[in-house]
Design a protein around this motif. Structure first.
Motif, PDB file in Angstrom:
ATOM      1  N   UNK A  47      61.630  40.794  36.169  1.00  0.00           N
ATOM      2  CA  UNK A  47      62.379  42.028  35.943  1.00  0.00           C
ATOM      3  C   UNK A  47      62.883  42.073  34.510  1.00  0.00           C
ATOM      4  N   UNK A  48      63.007  43.265  34.021  1.00  0.00           N
ATOM      5  CA  UNK A  48      63.468  43.410  32.648  1.00  0.00           C
ATOM      6  C   UNK A  48      64.975  43.252  32.578  1.00  0.00           C
ATOM      7  N   UNK A  49      65.443  42.682  31.465  1.00  0.00           N
ATOM      8  CA  UNK A  49      66.869  42.418  31.307  1.00  0.00           C
ATOM      9  C   UNK A  49      67.226  42.464  29.834  1.00  0.00           C
ATOM     10  N   UNK A  50      68.408  42.968  29.545  1.00  0.00           N
ATOM     11  CA  UNK A  50      68.907  43.021  28.173  1.00  0.00           C
ATOM     12  C   UNK A  50      70.280  42.376  28.142  1.00  0.00           C
ATOM     13  N   UNK A  51      70.470  41.434  27.231  1.00  0.00           N
ATOM     14  CA  UNK A  51      71.738  40.735  27.111  1.00  0.00           C
ATOM     15  C   UNK A  51      72.370  40.985  25.754  1.00  0.00           C
ATOM     16  N   UNK A  52      73.548  41.502  25.789  1.00  0.00           N
ATOM     17  CA  UNK A  52      74.359  41.647  24.578  1.00  0.00           C
ATOM     18  C   UNK A  52      75.568  40.746  24.784  1.00  0.00           C
ATOM     19  N   UNK A  53      75.493  39.547  24.262  1.00  0.00           N
ATOM     20  CA  UNK A  53      76.497  38.532  24.546  1.00  0.00           C
ATOM     21  C   UNK A  53      77.853  38.862  23.916  1.00  0.00           C
ATOM     22  N   UNK A  54      77.824  39.531  22.794  1.00  0.00           N
ATOM     23  CA  UNK A  54      79.082  39.928  22.155  1.00  0.00           C
ATOM     24  C   UNK A  54      79.640  41.128  22.907  1.00  0.00           C
ATOM     25  N   UNK A  55      80.907  41.132  23.231  1.00  0.00           N
ATOM     26  CA  UNK A  55      81.488  42.272  23.928  1.00  0.00           C
ATOM     27  C   UNK A  55      82.308  43.135  22.969  1.00  0.00           C
ATOM     28  N   UNK A  56      83.070  42.473  22.111  1.00  0.00           N
ATOM     29  CA  UNK A  56      83.880  43.212  21.150  1.00  0.00           C
ATOM     30  C   UNK A  56      83.816  42.513  19.791  1.00  0.00           C
ATOM     31  N   UNK A  57      83.669  43.316  18.748  1.00  0.00           N
ATOM     32  CA  UNK A  57      83.669  42.796  17.385  1.00  0.00           C
ATOM     33  C   UNK A  57      84.615  43.646  16.553  1.00  0.00           C
ATOM     34  N   UNK A  58      85.446  42.978  15.762  1.00  0.00           N
ATOM     35  CA  UNK A  58      86.357  43.697  14.883  1.00  0.00           C
ATOM     36  C   UNK A  58      86.139  43.203  13.456  1.00  0.00           C
ATOM     37  N   UNK A  59      85.936  44.121  12.542  1.00  0.00           N
ATOM     38  CA  UNK A  59      85.722  43.771  11.138  1.00  0.00           C
ATOM     39  C   UNK A  59      86.566  44.685  10.278  1.00  0.00           C
ATOM     40  N   UNK A  60      86.696  44.275   9.037  1.00  0.00           N
ATOM     41  CA  UNK A  60      87.384  45.104   8.058  1.00  0.00           C
ATOM     42  C   UNK A  60      86.330  45.910   7.313  1.00  0.00           C
ATOM     43  N   UNK A  61      86.682  47.097   6.978  1.00  0.00           N
ATOM     44  CA  UNK A  61      85.758  47.988   6.270  1.00  0.00           C
ATOM     45  C   UNK A  61      85.094  47.258   5.100  1.00  0.00           C
ATOM     46  N   UNK A  62      83.818  47.559   4.912  1.00  0.00           N
ATOM     47  CA  UNK A  62      82.956  47.018   3.859  1.00  0.00           C
ATOM     48  C   UNK A  62      82.360  45.667   4.219  1.00  0.00           C
ATOM     49  N   UNK A  63      82.801  45.076   5.316  1.00  0.00           N
ATOM     50  CA  UNK A  63      82.160  43.847   5.772  1.00  0.00           C
ATOM     51  C   UNK A  63      80.807  44.187   6.396  1.00  0.00           C
ATOM     52  N   UNK A  64      79.885  43.230   6.350  1.00  0.00           N
ATOM     53  CA  UNK A  64      78.629  43.371   7.074  1.00  0.00           C
ATOM     54  C   UNK A  64      78.836  42.831   8.492  1.00  0.00           C
TER      55      UNK A  64
END
Lengths: 117, 115
Positions: free
Chosen positions: A1-18
């Motif tokens: 069966x097909x499955x997609x995993x996005x392990x990160x749930x929340x990310x917080x960065x400061x503007x201009x960061x990659x």
């Protein structure tokens, strides 16, 4: 069966960061399609990119870039010089080529990105 | 006009009530889908239809039914709404022609609250 995993749930960065959003997928098909969608606070789904399994070239669109690696079953999304307007939930999704039931789109659980001024 | 239109956009209903969410499209696509979105769970497939005479259950079909009235219309019904069905619902369409595959078109969503 097909499955997609996005392990990160929340990310917080400061503007201009990659920032890089990870996506790992599972499929038995040799032909499939991968997608990224953005969902801003208003709730609609905004299509960002579609990539088929035969095209492993990385793609760049302005500040957005995508790294597709079949060897690791990953399709990662990088935002360069992030901006407050990039704050949203981002979904990775997979659709198989075989048709029938597998042609439906399967989503990851999404990553909430917050970009602080 | 939007390619995929969902009505209503927002709805508050009471537990036990029957409610119908409607979806219509002008894309000419033969495939239509209903998804439900819950925070932290992504979008999950409720039902899908590959043509007017074809209806299939998705991964979370319990408590829902659908009707494909025409190629352009696909309705989702909650026969007896419960608070657990409070969610954001999306309708989507796609073409069966995969040469080339042009992807999916989503409606703007219906935010349903069951109180």
């Amino acid at each position: 069966a097909q499955k997609v995993t996005q392990a990160q749930t929340e990310i917080s960065v400061v503007e201009k960061e990659d920032v890089t959003l990870d996506c790992v997928y599972e499929t038995r098909d040799t032909t499939y399609y991968l997608f990224w969608y953005k969902q801003p606070p208003s709730g609609e789904l905004v299509f960002l990119i579609r990539r088929n399994s035969f095209d492993e070239q990385n793609e760049i669109s302005g500040r957005y870039s995508w790294n597709f690696q079949k060897s690791t079953s990953s399709f990662n999304f990088t935002i360069t010089a992030s901006q407050v307007v990039d704050s949203a939930v981002y979904f990775c999704a997979l659709s198989e080529e075989t048709g029938g039931a597998n042609s439906k789109l399967t989503f990851g659980k999404g990553i909430t990105l917050s970009v602080r001024p | 006009d939007a390619d995929v239109t969902q009505t209503p956009r927002n709805r508050i209903t009471k537990t036990g009530k029957r409610i119908m969410l409607e979806c219509s499209q002008t894309k000419g696509h033969d495939r239509m889908y209903w998804y439900r979105q819950d925070p932290g769970l992504g979008l999950r497939l409720i039902y899908y239809s590959f043509d007017v005479k074809d209806i299939n259950k998705g991964e979370i079909s319990d408590g829902y039914s659908v009707s494909r009235q025409a190629q352009a219309k696909f309705s989702l019904s909650l026969e007896s709404a419960i608070p657990n069905q409070t969610a954001l619902y999306f309708c989507a369409t796609s073409d069966s022609d995969r040469n080339p595959f042009r992807g999916y078109t989503f409606g703007s969503g219906t935010r349903l609250t069951v109180v």
